[in-house]
Write an enzyme that holds these catalytic residues in place. Structure first.
Site, PDB file in Angstrom:
ATOM      1  N   ASP A   7       0.850  -1.196   0.000  1.00 36.28           N
ATOM      2  CA  ASP A   7       0.000   0.000   0.000  1.00 36.28           C
ATOM      3  C   ASP A   7       0.880   1.238   0.000  1.00 36.28           C
ATOM      4  O   ASP A   7       2.070   1.182   0.344  1.00 36.28           O
ATOM      5  CB  ASP A   7      -0.923   0.013   1.220  1.00 36.28           C
ATOM      6  CG  ASP A   7      -1.983   1.105   1.119  1.00 36.28           C
ATOM      7  OD1 ASP A   7      -2.841   1.018   0.224  1.00 36.28           O
ATOM      8  OD2 ASP A   7      -1.943   2.056   1.921  1.00 36.28           O
ATOM      9  N   SER A   8       0.281   2.372  -0.356  1.00 33.14           N
ATOM     10  CA  SER A   8       1.011   3.633  -0.377  1.00 33.14           C
ATOM     11  C   SER A   8       1.348   4.128   1.028  1.00 33.14           C
ATOM     12  O   SER A   8       2.214   4.978   1.188  1.00 33.14           O
ATOM     13  CB  SER A   8       0.196   4.700  -1.111  1.00 33.14           C
ATOM     14  OG  SER A   8      -1.041   4.904  -0.441  1.00 33.14           O
ATOM     15  N   CYS A  70      -3.463  -0.797  -2.590  1.00 37.67           N
ATOM     16  CA  CYS A  70      -3.671   0.580  -3.027  1.00 37.67           C
ATOM     17  C   CYS A  70      -4.532   0.614  -4.283  1.00 37.67           C
ATOM     18  O   CYS A  70      -4.158   0.050  -5.322  1.00 37.67           O
ATOM     19  CB  CYS A  70      -2.325   1.241  -3.296  1.00 37.67           C
ATOM     20  SG  CYS A  70      -2.437   2.927  -3.912  1.00 37.67           S
ATOM     21  N   GLU A 150      -4.283   9.411   7.949  1.00 40.67           N
ATOM     22  CA  GLU A 150      -2.862   9.271   8.283  1.00 40.67           C
ATOM     23  C   GLU A 150      -2.516  10.028   9.566  1.00 40.67           C
ATOM     24  O   GLU A 150      -1.581   9.660  10.277  1.00 40.67           O
ATOM     25  CB  GLU A 150      -1.996   9.780   7.126  1.00 40.67           C
ATOM     26  CG  GLU A 150      -2.013   8.906   5.883  1.00 40.67           C
ATOM     27  CD  GLU A 150      -1.046   7.732   5.953  1.00 40.67           C
ATOM     28  OE1 GLU A 150      -0.060   7.801   6.698  1.00 40.67           O
ATOM     29  OE2 GLU A 150      -1.297   6.726   5.255  1.00 40.67           O
ATOM     30  N   CYS A 181     -10.465   3.404  -1.584  1.00 41.86           N
ATOM     31  CA  CYS A 181      -9.141   3.725  -1.032  1.00 41.86           C
ATOM     32  C   CYS A 181      -9.045   2.994   0.296  1.00 41.86           C
ATOM     33  O   CYS A 181     -10.008   2.987   1.072  1.00 41.86           O
ATOM     34  CB  CYS A 181      -8.971   5.230  -0.836  1.00 41.86           C
ATOM     35  SG  CYS A 181      -7.424   5.681   0.004  1.00 41.86           S
ATOM     36  N   HIS A 183      -7.662   3.690   2.958  1.00 46.61           N
ATOM     37  CA  HIS A 183      -7.781   4.543   4.144  1.00 46.61           C
ATOM     38  C   HIS A 183      -9.242   4.715   4.581  1.00 46.61           C
ATOM     39  O   HIS A 183      -9.520   4.913   5.758  1.00 46.61           O
ATOM     40  CB  HIS A 183      -7.181   5.929   3.879  1.00 46.61           C
ATOM     41  CG  HIS A 183      -5.689   5.939   3.754  1.00 46.61           C
ATOM     42  ND1 HIS A 183      -5.039   5.477   2.647  1.00 46.61           N
ATOM     43  CD2 HIS A 183      -4.724   6.357   4.619  1.00 46.61           C
ATOM     44  CE1 HIS A 183      -3.739   5.619   2.816  1.00 46.61           C
ATOM     45  NE2 HIS A 183      -3.525   6.140   4.000  1.00 46.61           N
TER      46      HIS A 183
END
Length: 251
Positions: A7-8, A70, A150, A181, A183
């Site tokens: 993942d990013s 991702c 984040e 996404c 997140h």
């Protein structure tokens, strides 16, 4: 089966959680490119380069499969990554589409896709949904959710204001929301509450982690229960990733 998850940043832990809980994978190796998150604002060629660098990283490990958690990399880089990999690669777009189909959504269902700017502009979800017959599709880039997550912000004024900014002017209220996404599942409850208070109809959220697990079980029917081990790697501040993982994966 030994798998990698890429993942990013830290968002891919939402994919790791159901994989780990399933106890179907002998080893899970997670790599988060925390030094360069977010990917969703970057150029296509840069995203592809990052994906290829991830393949180089995982080529050093004995894995059978790489899950590209991702959505942005899944949208742009999977074909190029497969050419350089010593293992099979699966992205999260196709599992998300499969999850919509398996949910019982009819072709008239109102579907909303949330993702980064790059994922939404790729049109990959929209095209794949239309190819199989869905037509009532809205897609909006909600990239501000990435740095908010984040920063470990999962509720409160900042998130509320961001939801209002993105969602207040939607013409139609969705019945299905694709959280495009990794997140976004961390704020799924807040997204659900926003739409449910404005629309009493049935609302379903499609989560990459649940979708990929369902997809892998269907793709590999011979998976057997296994005592799962996990290792964490990050391009920056790996200890912070481990600390967050311990907190998120235990909840």
């Amino acid at each position: 089966m030994r798998i990698g998850v890429f993942d990013s940043g830290i968002g891919g832990l939402t994919v790791v959680k159901p994989l780990l809980k399933s106890k179907l994978f002998e080893k899970i190796i997670y790599f988060g490119d925390t030094a360069r998150v977010p990917y969703g604002i970057k150029d296509k060629n840069v995203i592809i380069r990052y994906g290829l660098e991830a393949v180089q990283f995982f080529n050093n490990f004995d894995i059978d499969l790489l899950v590209v958690a991702c959505n942005t990399v899944s949208a742009f880089a999977i074909p190029q990554m497969k050419l350089q990999a010593n293992f099979e690669i699966v992205g999260v777009v196709e599992p998300g589409i499969l999850a919509i189909q398996n949910s019982g959504a009819d072709f008239n269902s109102e579907i909303l896709i949330l993702g980064t700017r790059a994922t939404i502009s790729s049109n990959i979800y929209q095209q794949k949904l239309m190819e199989i017959g869905y037509s009532n599709i809205q897609a909006i880039a909600t990239g501000l959710f990435v740095p908010i997550v984040e920063e470990d912000i999962f509720h409160g004024k900042i998130l509320d204001a961001t939801k209002e900014f993105y969602f207040n002017n939607l013409q139609k209220h969705p019945q299905y929301i694709i959280l495009g996404c990794t997140h976004f599942p961390l704020i799924a409850d807040e997204i659900y509450k926003f739409f449910y208070r404005k629309n009493e109809k049935k609302l379903n959220l499609i989560h990459s982690g649940d979708a990929i697990l369902e997809y892998l079980i269907e793709k590999y029917p011979n998976l057997k229960p296994s005592k799962s081990e996990i290792e964490f790697f990050a391009s920056e501040n790996p200890q912070n990733l481990k600390n967050i993982a311990l907190k998120w994966l235990q909840n």
